[in-house]
Design an enzyme around this catalytic site. Sequence first.
Site, short mmCIF file in Angstrom:
data_model
loop_
_atom_site.label_atom_id
_atom_site.label_comp_id
_atom_site.label_asym_id
_atom_site.label_seq_id
_atom_site.Cartn_x
_atom_site.Cartn_y
_atom_site.Cartn_z
N CYS A 1 0.08 -5.71 -0.04
CA CYS A 1 -0.48 -6.56 0.86
C CYS A 1 0.13 -7.89 1.06
CB CYS A 1 -1.62 -6.23 1.40
SG CYS A 1 -2.32 -6.93 2.96
N HIS B 1 -1.81 -0.55 2.21
CA HIS B 1 -2.79 -0.50 1.01
C HIS B 1 -2.89 0.61 0.47
CE1 HIS B 1 -4.92 -4.51 1.24
NE2 HIS B 1 -4.42 -4.38 2.54
N GLU C 1 -4.69 1.76 -2.07
CA GLU C 1 -5.94 2.22 -2.40
C GLU C 1 -7.03 2.41 -1.33
OE1 GLU C 1 -4.67 -0.63 -2.27
OE2 GLU C 1 -6.19 -2.30 -1.23
#
Lengths: 208, 262
Positions: free
Chosen positions: A82, A188, A190
């Site tokens: 990001c 993202h 994660e």
Amino acid sequence: MGAVAIIDYGMGNVRSVANAVDYCGADPVVTADPQEIADASHLILPGVGAFGDAMTNLRRRGLDEVLHREVREKGKPMLGVCLGMQVLAGVSREHGDHQGLGWFDADVVRIIPETPGLKVPHTGWNEAAPTRSHPIFAGLAKSRLTFYFVHSFHMRCRDEADRLAIFEHGGRFTAAVARDNIVATQFHPEKSQDSGVRLLTNFIRWRP
Amino acid sequence: MLKKRIIPKFLLRDGRLVKYVRFFDNERMAGNPVSTAKVYNDYGVDELIILDIAATGDPDGASRRATIDVIERISREIFMPFTVGGGVATPEDVNALLRAGADKVAVNTAAVRRPDFVKQTARIFGDQCVTVSIDYRQVGRGVHAVYIDGGREKTALDPLEWALRMQDNHCGEILLSSIDRDGVMEGYDLEMIERLNERLDIPLIVSGGAGDLRHCIDAFDAGASAIAISSLFLFTDHSPIKLRSHLFNLGVNVRAGADSHN
């Protein structure tokens, strides 16, 4: 394989990234310490917030120099996420002009969808379409290349060869970049459930 | 193309899940938030919203601490975004929730009481971290009012005007909840969704009213970027996965999700 250092410069959801890296079976170290970064086998540069603040924080902690040495000179694999991707560009136009790390010949500008009615920030799950193959996409069929994005700015690469994947949101925008031992995603991993976990696992296993 | 989102919404009181009708009636216990979040993550839902309803006016901070503990435990189990709200009033509150693992923070009463709070929070933590939550009721023919303090206090603000002001203050998203339709399961307020969608440049999540597939389709068609769902998942046999799968098969632009299981 050594530890995975998650660069802590005071911005970004380091805990989420660390949790995901741990879930992948690797050993996450959230740190700004040059020695711990040097000892790690892989680096992740996260980031949430404003570009100008990110660069100020990186420089203030000397992390721009540490990263240059470990990644650009020593060739350590690094994943930017990001804002951690956007700071790799030369310049950003967010809240005035700010200099980035300049590792990619690119600038960062506000997303302006050409289709009326599309909203910004670009928030939610969207497809990342690879423009070429790369080890981080190993085992991810086209149907699984949907990840979570949340951002208002995008990175424009002057060299098409640097772009690794694109997303569509009233236009085609950069979803990921890669060159040599550096790879970075606008989305993202994660926060992208099993697709993101697979991508992180691929990164952790990568020996460029 | 960006997908429409289906977002389960949890209400927390003292660390337990609860559910109401029209915000106040018919309180029911609804289970363990951490295990529920984990199940939803394994199902592959798009996102979660968690609102701590005891937090505004929590004198000794006990409810707030229980919430932080729940958030920390949830963030160890799930790999998808989640938004936490309820009594968020200061940058310290925001920071505590983000450090505990939340990705976005929902702000409601504090935004009204202190008009620059949203702008300040967005500046420090980033626009994307701030969702402005707007609860409203119809108060007359074609007239609506924003309510704060968990729906207890009426303001003179119109929901659309307030949403536009908050957009100008750099919030990342609007979460619009109809108090009248909360828990009743008779459909969303489509007219209000269309009104906001027409004028807002930022994404809109709507809450209050989902009772069946048709309601969800209509809300998306009216322009919602995402729908928040509570009663439908807790008290019927609709699951987030069945819902999304049905919507996908009907041609709605949601995640396909066929691979979401391990």
